[in-house]
Design a protein around this motif. Structure first.
Motif, PDB file in Angstrom:
ATOM      1  N   ILE A 150       0.837  -1.202   0.000  1.00  0.00           N
ATOM      2  CA  ILE A 150       0.000   0.000   0.000  1.00  0.00           C
ATOM      3  C   ILE A 150       0.872   1.252   0.000  1.00  0.00           C
ATOM      4  CG2 ILE A 150      -1.830   1.258   1.192  1.00  0.00           C
ATOM      5  CD1 ILE A 150      -2.563  -1.435   2.563  1.00  0.00           C
ATOM      6  N   ILE A 151       1.851   1.278   0.898  1.00  0.00           N
ATOM      7  CA  ILE A 151       2.708   2.457   1.045  1.00  0.00           C
ATOM      8  C   ILE A 151       3.562   2.683  -0.204  1.00  0.00           C
ATOM      9  CG2 ILE A 151       4.611   3.431   2.395  1.00  0.00           C
ATOM     10  CD1 ILE A 151       3.391   1.928   4.841  1.00  0.00           C
ATOM     11  N   THR A 152       3.980   1.614  -0.859  1.00  0.00           N
ATOM     12  CA  THR A 152       4.788   1.736  -2.074  1.00  0.00           C
ATOM     13  C   THR A 152       4.003   2.388  -3.203  1.00  0.00           C
ATOM     14  OG1 THR A 152       6.132  -0.185  -1.502  1.00  0.00           O
ATOM     15  CG2 THR A 152       6.067   0.430  -3.833  1.00  0.00           C
ATOM     16  N   HIS A 153       2.731   2.023  -3.337  1.00  0.00           N
ATOM     17  CA  HIS A 153       1.934   2.498  -4.473  1.00  0.00           C
ATOM     18  C   HIS A 153       1.182   3.803  -4.217  1.00  0.00           C
ATOM     19  CE1 HIS A 153       2.394  -1.707  -5.890  1.00  0.00           C
ATOM     20  NE2 HIS A 153       2.341  -1.133  -7.066  1.00  0.00           N
ATOM     21  N   HIS A 154       1.033   4.201  -2.938  1.00  0.00           N
ATOM     22  CA  HIS A 154       0.151   5.320  -2.646  1.00  0.00           C
ATOM     23  C   HIS A 154       0.753   6.246  -1.591  1.00  0.00           C
ATOM     24  CE1 HIS A 154      -2.849   3.161  -4.916  1.00  0.00           C
ATOM     25  NE2 HIS A 154      -2.571   2.095  -4.196  1.00  0.00           N
ATOM     26  N   SER A 155       0.369   7.511  -1.683  1.00  0.00           N
ATOM     27  CA  SER A 155       0.746   8.458  -0.639  1.00  0.00           C
ATOM     28  C   SER A 155      -0.395   8.554   0.375  1.00  0.00           C
ATOM     29  CB  SER A 155       1.048   9.829  -1.249  1.00  0.00           C
ATOM     30  OG  SER A 155      -0.065  10.296  -1.984  1.00  0.00           O
ATOM     31  N   PHE A 156      -0.086   9.160   1.516  1.00  0.00           N
ATOM     32  CA  PHE A 156      -1.050   9.299   2.608  1.00  0.00           C
ATOM     33  C   PHE A 156      -1.100  10.743   3.062  1.00  0.00           C
ATOM     34  CE2 PHE A 156      -0.181   4.863   2.668  1.00  0.00           C
ATOM     35  CZ  PHE A 156      -1.252   4.235   3.285  1.00  0.00           C
ATOM     36  N   ILE A 157      -2.300  11.179   3.410  1.00  0.00           N
ATOM     37  CA  ILE A 157      -2.498  12.446   4.129  1.00  0.00           C
ATOM     38  C   ILE A 157      -3.002  12.072   5.511  1.00  0.00           C
ATOM     39  CG2 ILE A 157      -3.954  14.490   4.328  1.00  0.00           C
ATOM     40  CD1 ILE A 157      -3.850  14.746   1.287  1.00  0.00           C
ATOM     41  N   VAL A 158      -2.312  12.552   6.539  1.00  0.00           N
ATOM     42  CA  VAL A 158      -2.697  12.280   7.919  1.00  0.00           C
ATOM     43  C   VAL A 158      -3.243  13.567   8.532  1.00  0.00           C
ATOM     44  CG1 VAL A 158      -1.915  11.494  10.181  1.00  0.00           C
ATOM     45  CG2 VAL A 158      -0.873  10.545   8.118  1.00  0.00           C
ATOM     46  N   TYR A 159      -4.450  13.487   9.082  1.00  0.00           N
ATOM     47  CA  TYR A 159      -5.051  14.652   9.729  1.00  0.00           C
ATOM     48  C   TYR A 159      -5.118  14.427  11.242  1.00  0.00           C
ATOM     49  CZ  TYR A 159      -9.334  11.818   9.780  1.00  0.00           C
ATOM     50  OH  TYR A 159     -10.247  10.821   9.984  1.00  0.00           O
ATOM     51  N   PRO A 160      -5.078  15.493  12.042  1.00  0.00           N
ATOM     52  CA  PRO A 160      -5.039  15.339  13.504  1.00  0.00           C
ATOM     53  C   PRO A 160      -6.365  14.832  14.068  1.00  0.00           C
ATOM     54  CG  PRO A 160      -5.174  17.652  12.914  1.00  0.00           C
ATOM     55  CD  PRO A 160      -5.016  16.908  11.628  1.00  0.00           C
ATOM     56  N   ARG A 161      -6.251  13.974  15.077  1.00  0.00           N
ATOM     57  CA  ARG A 161      -7.414  13.496  15.824  1.00  0.00           C
ATOM     58  C   ARG A 161      -7.193  13.820  17.296  1.00  0.00           C
ATOM     59  NH1 ARG A 161     -12.092  11.753  14.877  1.00  0.00           N
ATOM     60  NH2 ARG A 161     -11.962   9.700  15.788  1.00  0.00           N
ATOM     61  N   PRO A 162      -8.260  14.129  18.041  1.00  0.00           N
ATOM     62  CA  PRO A 162      -8.101  14.476  19.458  1.00  0.00           C
ATOM     63  C   PRO A 162      -7.384  13.368  20.225  1.00  0.00           C
ATOM     64  CG  PRO A 162     -10.352  14.916  18.718  1.00  0.00           C
ATOM     65  CD  PRO A 162      -9.668  14.182  17.599  1.00  0.00           C
ATOM     66  N   LEU A 163      -6.436  13.777  21.069  1.00  0.00           N
ATOM     67  CA  LEU A 163      -5.712  12.869  21.972  1.00  0.00           C
ATOM     68  C   LEU A 163      -4.809  11.892  21.238  1.00  0.00           C
ATOM     69  CD1 LEU A 163      -8.640  12.043  24.461  1.00  0.00           C
ATOM     70  CD2 LEU A 163      -6.941  13.889  24.606  1.00  0.00           C
ATOM     71  N   HIS A 164      -4.478  12.173  19.965  1.00  0.00           N
ATOM     72  CA  HIS A 164      -3.592  11.280  19.209  1.00  0.00           C
ATOM     73  C   HIS A 164      -2.499  12.110  18.537  1.00  0.00           C
ATOM     74  CE1 HIS A 164      -5.951   7.588  19.708  1.00  0.00           C
ATOM     75  NE2 HIS A 164      -7.011   8.377  19.619  1.00  0.00           N
ATOM     76  N   PRO A 165      -1.484  12.522  19.318  1.00  0.00           N
ATOM     77  CA  PRO A 165      -0.386  13.290  18.732  1.00  0.00           C
ATOM     78  C   PRO A 165       0.376  12.463  17.702  1.00  0.00           C
ATOM     79  CG  PRO A 165       0.160  12.581  20.961  1.00  0.00           C
ATOM     80  CD  PRO A 165      -1.271  12.227  20.741  1.00  0.00           C
TER      81      PRO A 165
END
Length: 195
Positions: A126-141
Motif C-alpha cells: 500500500i505504502i509503495t503504491h500510494h501516498s497518505f495524508i494524515v489529519y489530527p485526531r483528538p488525543l492522538h499526537p
C-alpha cells in the motif's frame, strides 16, 4: 472523454451516519491540498466496531449521496461493498488501480490510525503504491518517526464529532439536526434509523 490523471483522496469509513465533521474535514482537505477530488469509501463492516450498530449499507450510501450532491469535488464509492469480506485496504487499492488506472490515489487517515499503519495487511504494498495524508485526531499526537516521504501531515481543523454519539442521541430523542446535513437528518427521520 474521461477525466485523466486526477489525484483522488480516499476517505474510508462506516459513515454511520455521515456527519458535518466528516464533510467539513474532507472539504478543508480537498480545498487546501493538491487533491482534485475526495471519494468516500463506504466500508461494509469495520472488524473493530459493533455490527449491530451498523445500519444497512444502502442507507449509508444514500445518506452520503444526499449530503454531497451539490459539491462536485466529492464522490461516493461503494467498491468495498462489492469485494470479499473482511475488506482489506490492500485489496481495495488493487481493485481501484485496476478499474481506474488513469488516476492516482492518496489515502486519508486520522492520526489515531497512523501508529498502526505498518501493521496493516500488505502494508508495504500500500505504502509503495500510494501516498497518505494524515489529519489530527483528538488525543492522538503524531510521532515524527511514523512519517515518511509517502506519509505527510496536513494540519486540518479538529472536528470532535462522532457517529456513535449522534446515534445514541437520536435513540434518546435528541434533535441533532445540526450535527448532520439537513438532507441526512430528514432521511434518518423518514427511515426511522438508529432508534
Amino acid at each position: 472523454m474521461p477525466n485523466m490523471d486526477k489525484n483522488i483522496g480516499l476517505y474510508f469509513g462506516s459513515f454511520n451516519p455521515v456527519h458535518v465533521g466528516h464533510l467539513a474535514l474532507a472539504n478543508f482537505i480537498v480545498e487546501n491540498t493538491s487533491l482534485d477530488e475526495i471519494w468516500f469509501i463506504v466500508s461494509p463492516q469495520n472488524p473493530y466496531k459493533n455490527a449491530t450498530e451498523l445500519c444497512n449499507a444502502s442507507h449509508r450510501v444514500n445518506m452520503l449521496r444526499l449530503s454531497i450532491s451539490q459539491y462536485t469535488k466529492f464522490k461516493v464509492c461503494d467498491i468495498e461493498l462489492k469485494l470479499a469480506t473482511p475488506s482489506y485496504t490492500y485489496a481495495t487499492m488493487r481493485e481501484l488501480r485496476k478499474t481506474h488506472p488513469e488516476h492516482r490515489f492518496t489515502i486519508i487517515i486520522g492520526s489515531d490510525n497512523l501508529p498502526h499503519l505498518r501493521r496493516w495487511k500488505n502494508a508495504e504494498e500500500i505504502i509503495t503504491h500510494h501516498s497518505f495524508i494524515v489529519y489530527p485526531r483528538p488525543l492522538h499526537p503524531i510521532n515524527p518517526q511514523d512519517l515518511s516521504d509517502q506519509i505527510q501531515v496536513f494540519k486540518a481543523p479538529v472536528f470532535d464529532i462522532d457517529s456513535t454519539s449522534i446515534r445514541k442521541g437520536i435513540r434518546n430523542g435528541k434533535d441533532y439536526r445540526f450535527l448532520v446535513p439537513q438532507e441526512v437528518f430528514q432521511y434518518i427521520t423518514d427511515n426511522h434509523l438508529f432508534l
